[in-house]
Design an enzyme around this catalytic site. Sequence first.
Site, PDB file in Angstrom:
ATOM      1  N   HIS A   1       0.430  -1.267   0.095  1.00 62.68           N
ATOM      2  CA  HIS A   1       0.152   0.467  -0.202  1.00 62.68           C
ATOM      3  C   HIS A   1       1.062   1.032  -0.250  1.00 62.68           C
ATOM      4  O   HIS A   1       0.356   2.573  -0.860  1.00 62.68           O
ATOM      5  CB  HIS A   1      -1.201  -0.330   1.094  1.00 62.68           C
ATOM      6  CG  HIS A   1      -2.118  -0.811   1.003  1.00 62.68           C
ATOM      7  ND1 HIS A   1      -2.204  -1.985   1.149  1.00 62.68           N
ATOM      8  CD2 HIS A   1      -3.009  -0.834   0.192  1.00 62.68           C
ATOM      9  CE1 HIS A   1      -3.050  -2.986   1.168  1.00 62.68           C
ATOM     10  NE2 HIS A   1      -3.990  -2.308   0.353  1.00 62.68           N
TER      11      HIS A   1
ATOM     12  N   ARG B   1     -10.625   3.836  -1.976  1.00 55.68           N
ATOM     13  CA  ARG B   1      -9.806   2.849  -1.274  1.00 55.68           C
ATOM     14  C   ARG B   1     -10.444   4.321   0.533  1.00 55.68           C
ATOM     15  O   ARG B   1     -10.213   4.563   0.833  1.00 55.68           O
ATOM     16  CB  ARG B   1      -8.662   2.648  -1.192  1.00 55.68           C
ATOM     17  CG  ARG B   1      -7.803   1.714  -1.490  1.00 55.68           C
ATOM     18  CD  ARG B   1      -6.582   1.360  -1.479  1.00 55.68           C
ATOM     19  NE  ARG B   1      -5.861   0.033  -2.538  1.00 55.68           N
ATOM     20  CZ  ARG B   1      -5.472   0.113  -3.540  1.00 55.68           C
ATOM     21  NH1 ARG B   1      -5.063   1.062  -4.196  1.00 55.68           N
ATOM     22  NH2 ARG B   1      -5.031  -0.954  -4.042  1.00 55.68           N
TER      23      ARG B   1
ATOM     24  N   ARG C   1     -15.677   1.145  -1.786  1.00 56.39           N
ATOM     25  CA  ARG C   1     -15.178   0.135  -1.305  1.00 56.39           C
ATOM     26  C   ARG C   1     -15.705   0.616   0.400  1.00 56.39           C
ATOM     27  O   ARG C   1     -15.125   1.086   1.235  1.00 56.39           O
ATOM     28  CB  ARG C   1     -13.889  -0.216  -1.078  1.00 56.39           C
ATOM     29  CG  ARG C   1     -13.190  -1.815  -0.462  1.00 56.39           C
ATOM     30  CD  ARG C   1     -12.230  -2.034  -1.002  1.00 56.39           C
ATOM     31  NE  ARG C   1     -11.198  -2.008  -0.877  1.00 56.39           N
ATOM     32  CZ  ARG C   1      -9.978  -1.828  -0.859  1.00 56.39           C
ATOM     33  NH1 ARG C   1      -9.739  -2.810  -1.675  1.00 56.39           N
ATOM     34  NH2 ARG C   1      -8.568  -1.162  -0.024  1.00 56.39           N
TER      35      ARG C   1
ATOM     36  N   GLU D   1     -10.726 -11.430  -4.294  1.00 53.36           N
ATOM     37  CA  GLU D   1      -9.027 -11.211  -3.662  1.00 53.36           C
ATOM     38  C   GLU D   1      -8.877 -12.247  -3.040  1.00 53.36           C
ATOM     39  O   GLU D   1      -7.816 -12.374  -2.416  1.00 53.36           O
ATOM     40  CB  GLU D   1      -9.337  -9.809  -3.054  1.00 53.36           C
ATOM     41  CG  GLU D   1      -9.898  -9.181  -1.728  1.00 53.36           C
ATOM     42  CD  GLU D   1      -9.166  -8.187  -1.925  1.00 53.36           C
ATOM     43  OE1 GLU D   1      -8.370  -7.271  -1.854  1.00 53.36           O
ATOM     44  OE2 GLU D   1     -10.691  -7.212  -0.767  1.00 53.36           O
TER      45      GLU D   1
ATOM     46  N   ASN E   1      -4.492  -7.984  -6.194  1.00 50.54           N
ATOM     47  CA  ASN E   1      -2.927  -7.333  -5.611  1.00 50.54           C
ATOM     48  C   ASN E   1      -2.638  -8.313  -3.688  1.00 50.54           C
ATOM     49  O   ASN E   1      -2.034  -9.312  -4.001  1.00 50.54           O
ATOM     50  CB  ASN E   1      -3.185  -6.052  -4.592  1.00 50.54           C
ATOM     51  CG  ASN E   1      -2.494  -5.753  -5.397  1.00 50.54           C
ATOM     52  OD1 ASN E   1      -2.962  -5.285  -7.184  1.00 50.54           O
ATOM     53  ND2 ASN E   1      -3.448  -4.039  -5.340  1.00 50.54           N
ATOM     54  N   ASP E   2      -4.820  -8.904  -3.286  1.00 48.26           N
ATOM     55  CA  ASP E   2      -4.033  -9.748  -2.229  1.00 48.26           C
ATOM     56  C   ASP E   2      -4.190 -11.570  -3.337  1.00 48.26           C
ATOM     57  O   ASP E   2      -4.148 -11.835  -2.815  1.00 48.26           O
ATOM     58  CB  ASP E   2      -5.556  -9.177  -1.884  1.00 48.26           C
ATOM     59  CG  ASP E   2      -4.854  -8.088  -0.378  1.00 48.26           C
ATOM     60  OD1 ASP E   2      -4.223  -8.604  -0.060  1.00 48.26           O
ATOM     61  OD2 ASP E   2      -5.924  -7.389  -0.808  1.00 48.26           O
TER      62      ASP E   2
ATOM     63  N   ARG F   1       2.967 -10.103  -0.030  1.00 48.69           N
ATOM     64  CA  ARG F   1       2.807  -8.712  -1.030  1.00 48.69           C
ATOM     65  C   ARG F   1       3.804  -7.667  -0.521  1.00 48.69           C
ATOM     66  O   ARG F   1       4.296  -6.453  -0.838  1.00 48.69           O
ATOM     67  CB  ARG F   1       1.295  -7.852  -1.357  1.00 48.69           C
ATOM     68  CG  ARG F   1       0.971  -7.129  -0.183  1.00 48.69           C
ATOM     69  CD  ARG F   1      -0.703  -7.405  -1.003  1.00 48.69           C
ATOM     70  NE  ARG F   1      -1.205  -5.444  -1.499  1.00 48.69           N
ATOM     71  CZ  ARG F   1      -1.970  -5.186  -1.203  1.00 48.69           C
ATOM     72  NH1 ARG F   1      -3.230  -6.051  -1.003  1.00 48.69           N
ATOM     73  NH2 ARG F   1      -2.059  -4.139  -1.620  1.00 48.69           N
TER      74      ARG F   1
ATOM     75  N   CYS G   1      -9.462  -3.993 -10.032  1.00 52.68           N
ATOM     76  CA  CYS G   1      -8.892  -3.295  -9.540  1.00 52.68           C
ATOM     77  C   CYS G   1      -7.375  -3.656  -9.262  1.00 52.68           C
ATOM     78  O   CYS G   1      -7.138  -2.401  -8.186  1.00 52.68           O
ATOM     79  CB  CYS G   1      -9.995  -1.731  -8.440  1.00 52.68           C
ATOM     80  SG  CYS G   1     -10.039  -2.890  -7.566  1.00 52.68           S
TER      81      CYS G   1
HETATM   82  C1  PEP Z   1      -6.799  -5.703  -4.139  1.00 52.66           C
HETATM   83  O1  PEP Z   1      -6.552  -6.764  -2.686  1.00 52.66           O
HETATM   84  O2  PEP Z   1      -6.115  -5.906  -5.412  1.00 52.66           O
HETATM   85  C2  PEP Z   1      -7.366  -4.899  -3.787  1.00 52.66           C
HETATM   86  C3  PEP Z   1      -7.729  -2.854  -5.064  1.00 52.66           C
HETATM   87  O3  PEP Z   1      -6.911  -3.834  -2.855  1.00 52.66           O
HETATM   88  P1  PEP Z   1      -5.906  -3.561  -2.007  1.00 52.66           P
HETATM   89  O4  PEP Z   1      -4.552  -2.747  -2.485  1.00 52.66           O
HETATM   90  O5  PEP Z   1      -6.624  -2.241  -1.331  1.00 52.66           O
HETATM   91  O6  PEP Z   1      -5.366  -4.660  -0.830  1.00 52.66           O
HETATM   92 MG    MG Z   2      -6.925  -6.020  -0.913  1.00 51.34          MG
END
Ligand code: PEP
Ligand code: MG
Length: 591
Positions: A195, A302, A339, A438, A461-462, A472, A509
């Site tokens: 993040h 977010r 979200r 995710e 991402n998750d 990550r 996303c």
């Molecule tokens: C993800 O996990 O891809 C996502 C968009 O949410 P975040 O990056 O906030 O965990």
């Molecule tokens: Mg996520």
Amino acid sequence: MGDMQVLRGMGVSGGIAVGRAVCIETRVPDVYRIPITEDQVEEEVARLYDGARRARYELQRTRDKANEDLGNELAAIFDAHVLLLSDPHFLGKVEQRIRKLLVNAEWAVHKTAEELDDRFAHLDDAYIRERSEDLTDVSRHLLRSLQGTAHHHDLSELPPDVIIVADDLTPSDAIRLGRAKVLGFAIESGGRTSHTTIIARGLNLPAVAGLAGVIGAVADQASIIVDGETGTVILHPTPEVLEQYEVRKQELDRRDSEFLETRELGAVTTDGVEVRLMANIDLPEEVGEVAPFGACGIGLYRSEFLYIERSPHLPTEDEHLETYRHMIEAAAPHPAIIRTYDLGGRKLAREMMATEEENPVLGLRGIRLTLARQDIFRTQIRALYRAGVYGDLWVMLPLVSTVDEVRSFRAFADDVLRELEQEGVPFRRDIRLGVMIEVPAAAMIADVLAREVDFFSIGTNDLIQYSMAVDRNNEHVASLYQPLHPAILRMLRFVIDSARAAGIEVSLCGEMAADPRFALLLIGMGMRRLSMSPRRIPEIKTWLRDISASDLAALADGCLAHSTAAEVQRHLDNFFECVVSREARERAVRN
Ligand code: PEP
Ligand code: MG
């Protein structure tokens, strides 16, 4: 000036920054060495003792709480801390440093603790080594307490051309520093989808992560270049290198302004398939980028950053409402997907968590925390349904892993709506409700989940983190963080197909959408909505306007037939080489 030195890491936020280093070690609280004048000394010493008194009070309260929860024996650990904070020897040494070196109290505490710790470390008595741990703890308390009052030693004092060199940075550090107008980041830890680096991209600040040992290699004030395009950091650049980078910076600026010309163009492939490119927003100030970069609405806000920015205070219902209204208006006439808080995990949720978790990324995070702390989330949910009256708002739930979570959320929302109705407050009932896909468990039941919600948004991402069992944020396993791993591609295909079969919208996303090659592969797999940092939109639009969706579908089939991420990558690279050379040929014919 030292010799020029080139360090290599991962380019996690593009662009080039040239400036002077300010080193921050955040594994203890951020400490800056700030010179003071003779006539500030008394005030600074008073701050020290004041801070110590407050830290003692805090510790005493923690001790009392521990006594209630854990019993007297464990609570006694804190007695040692309280004692140390009253120890005239320790505080006296800190005071001496302030007086002799004319430095701020924080720096004097940090250096005194470091010196004592060094001495303790050389003794092989276990009891004394434990005291050394106490000392580390106590100095952190003291630093925090001092920082709580350090109005005159804040980030606004940073000089204007600063590049932050850090061992680690939390997302909230990145926000604070980014807003203090630093020019870029060079960080030891982290990966492309942490993040912190997402925030750096949001603030358009060049950043390189995964720079093992950078903190030890850089001195404060050293001249430094951060090249977020190639993942290179250069210390003590020569005048020639500085000049080369100036030229490259100008090239990048030119490229960016060329891209901006695509704003009015449609995101349409050569065979007429339209793709919606939407914006990911983390901080309210980023909404200004939605229109100039040609985004079709907001694909992910977010909202947890609203909380992180105000922590330890919880945002009020009106603050939520104002922020959401701002998002909805910036996205109009397109939808804004907001979200609900994805707090927990590594995203600070101190005020909401009853206890510390041993493994927070697998803990009370996202929708789990929402359902566990409905008292807190009620404020957010009320504001969301109220904000619905301002335009096309969609609400999305993070980290869903079961159908029950969606049903529980609906029951919770119904209760909130009844409350609003009774109060006679205007709100909108028929807001579209969706889930992030995710967690691998959610991906594998996408066909079932699709019957429960109005849309999906895939959070790669998750999804990659949890599928590959790769943190990550962890630079040591970054090579296993593979968006093109066949397991990930198969899951994506299943989710896209399930959404299509059920007739619901599906978007993506995660950061994967922001890479042009990955984005085109995703379009080939049937994805028609992608959400990303708005600055990435023009480049991706430029690419997709030159390619047909049917070629991309064939590309996706080819990629899905491979057994390893490396094979898929080669397939993708070959395809792009062909496209680029075809384009060049066509241009030659046209000219
Ligand atoms: C993800 O996990 O891809 C996502 C968009 O949410 P975040 O990056 O906030 O965990
Ligand atoms: Mg996520």
